[in-house]
Design a protein around this motif. Structure first.
Motif, PDB file in Angstrom:
ATOM      1  N   ASN A  28       1.186  -1.065   0.071  1.00 15.67           N
ATOM      2  CA  ASN A  28       0.110  -0.264  -0.448  1.00 15.67           C
ATOM      3  C   ASN A  28       0.510   1.505   0.109  1.00 15.67           C
ATOM      4  OD1 ASN A  28      -2.634   0.573   0.476  1.00 15.67           O
ATOM      5  ND2 ASN A  28      -2.145   2.026   2.352  1.00 15.67           N
ATOM      6  N   ASN A  79      -2.881  -3.952   6.844  1.00 12.08           N
ATOM      7  CA  ASN A  79      -3.907  -4.428   6.392  1.00 12.08           C
ATOM      8  C   ASN A  79      -4.885  -2.725   6.373  1.00 12.08           C
ATOM      9  OD1 ASN A  79      -4.940  -7.229   5.890  1.00 12.08           O
ATOM     10  ND2 ASN A  79      -4.565  -6.973   8.530  1.00 12.08           N
ATOM     11  N   TYR A  85      -7.245  -1.470   4.730  1.00 11.69           N
ATOM     12  CA  TYR A  85      -8.648  -1.741   3.981  1.00 11.69           C
ATOM     13  C   TYR A  85      -9.503  -1.181   5.975  1.00 11.69           C
ATOM     14  CZ  TYR A  85      -9.393  -6.265   6.886  1.00 11.69           C
ATOM     15  OH  TYR A  85      -9.119  -7.308   7.480  1.00 11.69           O
ATOM     16  N   ALA A 145      -9.930  -4.295  -0.907  1.00  8.00           N
ATOM     17  CA  ALA A 145      -8.950  -4.731  -0.500  1.00  8.00           C
ATOM     18  C   ALA A 145      -8.516  -6.246  -1.616  1.00  8.00           C
ATOM     19  CB  ALA A 145      -7.787  -5.422   0.591  1.00  8.00           C
ATOM     20  N   GLU A 198      -5.317 -10.317  -2.340  1.00  3.33           N
ATOM     21  CA  GLU A 198      -5.412  -9.218  -2.852  1.00  3.33           C
ATOM     22  C   GLU A 198      -3.609  -8.955  -3.658  1.00  3.33           C
ATOM     23  OE1 GLU A 198      -2.037  -6.885  -0.004  1.00  3.33           O
ATOM     24  OE2 GLU A 198      -4.594  -7.374   1.075  1.00  3.33           O
TER      25      GLU A 198
END
Length: 554
Positions: free
Chosen positions: A20, A203, A205, A243, A432
């Protein structure tokens, strides 16, 4: 797009963003660029006309161009119905919901009624700073697989008019109307700051908790929009599916907003948490803390095990399925791939080919909710977060699947490839990473090449995940190692006959066999039913069993 308007490092429209870390994306400076992308602002609302008036007043003073903005209020059954106030954006209208209720259903209704390239959700009790939309929308001019999330601070509602809000937003003096010292920062903002804008989050999200976020319409539709059955935590659930589809989450705290009223968790934390947990437990497998009851079944499994059984025997397939479902990792579903539709459906031989083994498998697993029969497998396992694929004749050892998934998680890799001694492979894919690869791969480019760049690929020998022959959990001596050729199967014994041992004796047990010949004979007698005309046994089966077991174990 010029350098002044923002750019993507490497001059790629869809950059190979690692996890990310969206650092390669450089947004245009607020006020120093030319917006071009149309946006549809969706406001789900149920009652609260006054708060809605304040939200629309703030939207009417945004710096994002009016001709690129449409606003749709989705009236989710308000009584009396909501109305349009005098102060509002130029292109604003109200639509109503049907055949459902709740914020997720309302947003889906609004998206269906609009056509903007980007969808922006705003709650009906938010007052946005003048550059809120601009700050979020500038990211969407760079690429199309981002989810942008604005900041928000809570404040107790105070008497204020729509005209006052509009004037304060237009003059960039909203902090004079709402004292920043009296606002309460959200836990989402603190998480964003702690994790470097979620660049280092495993994570990300989790911060997709609304009530102000935006994404390209195509991405929203790709994942199916909001789950209308989820009444609390719908933003987090949507974020999880985004995600798995490969989205990158970009929180931008320069997109400031004031949320009227205190957060629900402050009013009643216990009820709020309890209401959200059942929805997320069933739909977000990565929330392992919500799945502590091992005997439960869940809507979305943690791992999908895919086995190609087109050429496998029923015995081999059953062994592989049982090994997958009975391992140390709960929450597993199995997909058996074969040409099921080619099996005869009309009158056909029942005891002989064609397709005898596949017919037996279809009948045997048709009613098991953990096993799915499929002719082919979609490119992505979404919403399941992990997918295992391997040879059907190499059953998973009890802890193999858990250890492989742990390796993927600990290394934050997108794919683990395990090689057996005979050259065959098994893989665990992180959904993902697959979703990102499917979105970014050029025509003809293998997804694994993209996964290597965005998440990483690791290659390991099978011995790291299947126990060695010396391990107590490994099958007994003489059994082949994973990937080694299987010995020829001995013919099945005739009914009533005793199988011959590998040492040539029919009465002596095989090495490692738990029961002696006497005990096996006794246990076989447990199933014999006495019939009239036949002499009763002199000793009851219970006494015979006790004697046999004592002779073996005492």
């Amino acid at each position: 797009m010029t350098a002044e308007e923002g750019h993507v490092a490497g001059d790629e429209v869809r950059p190979r963003i690692r996890h990310n870390d969206y650092s390669p994306l450089v947004p245009a400076p607020i006020g120093g660029w030319r917006p071009e992308v149309p946006v549809s602002v969706i406001i789900p609302a149920y009652g609260g006309q006054h708060r809605l008036d304040l939200t629309l007043a703030s939207l009417a003073a945004q710096t994002y161009p009016d001709h690129l903005t449409e606003v749709v209020i989705v009236d989710d059954g308000s009584a009396p119905p909501l109305r349009l106030p005098q102060i509002r954006p130029e292109n604003t209208r109200i639509v109503t919901t049907a055949d459902g209720w709740g914020p997720g259903h309302a947003v889906n209704t609004g998206v269906a009624a609009t056509d903007g390239t980007v969808v922006q959700r705003v709650d009906a009790d938010m007052i946005l700073h003048r550059d809120h939309l601009e700050a979020l929308l500038r990211w969407h001019h760079l690429t199309d697989f981002l989810v942008t999330i604005g900041g928000k601070r809570f404040i107790e509602e105070t008497p204020v008019t729509a005209a006052e809000v509009h004037e304060a937003v237009a003059g960039d003096t909203l902090t004079h109307l709402f004292d920043p010292e009296k606002t309460i920062p959200s836990t989402t903002e603190m998480t964003i700051l702690r994790l470097d804008g979620m660049r280092s989050s495993k994570n990300p999200y989790h911060v997709c908790t609304g009530p102000t976020l935006s994404l390209h319409r195509t991405l929203f539709l790709d994942v199916g929009g909001f789950d209308t059955e989820v009444q609390r935590g719908e933003d987090t659930e949507l974020g999880y599916r985004l995600a798995q589809a490969g989205a990158v989450f970009v929180p931008d705290l320069t997109a400031r907003a004031v949320h009227l009223g205190l957060p629900a968790q402050r009013r009643d934390r216990g009820a709020t948490v309890r209401t959200v947990e059942p929805y997320l437990a069933h739909r977000v497998p990565l929330r392992r803390d919500l799945r502590k009851e091992r005997g439960r079944g869940w809507r979305v499994p943690y791992v999908e095990v895919v086995l190609d059984v087109a050429e496998a025997s029923e015995r081999v397939t059953r062994a592989a399925v049982n090994a997958a479902l009975d391992g140390s990792l709960p929450d597993v579903a199995v997909t058996l791939v074969a040409p099921w539709s080619a099996l005869p459906s009309g009158r056909h031989p029942v005891l002989t080919p064609p397709g005898f083994d596949l017919r037996m498998l279809r009948t045997g697993f048709a009613d098991d909710p953990r096993v799915r029969l499929a002719e082919d497998v979609p490119p992505s396992a979404t919403p399941v977060p992990f997918r295992y694929s391997g040879p059907v004749d190499v059953p998973l050892a009890p802890e193999t699947l858990e250890r492989m998934v742990k390796t993927v998680l600990d290394g934050r890799i997108g794919m683990l490839v395990v090689t057996f001694p005979d050259g065959r492979t098994a893989t665990v894919e992180r959904t993902e990473a697959v979703g990102r690869a499917l979105r970014l791969a050029r025509p003809g480019e293998p997804p694994a090449d993209v996964i290597r760049q965005t998440h990483g690929v690791r290659h390991s020998p099978a011995g790291e995940f299947w126990p060695s022959a010396a391990s107590p959990s490994e099958p007994g001596p003489g059994r082949p190692q994973p990937g080694e050729p299987r010995p020829e199967a001995r013919p099945e014994p005739r009914p009533g006959s005793q199988p011959e041992s590998p040492h040539g004796s029919r009465s002596e047990p095989r090495p490692g066999t738990a029961l002696s010949a006497e005990t096996r004979s006794t246990m076989a007698g447990l199933t014999q039913v006495w019939t009239p005309g036949r002499a009763r046994p002199k000793r009851s089966w219970i006494r015979r069993a006790r004697a046999a077991l004592r002779s073996r174990y005492l």
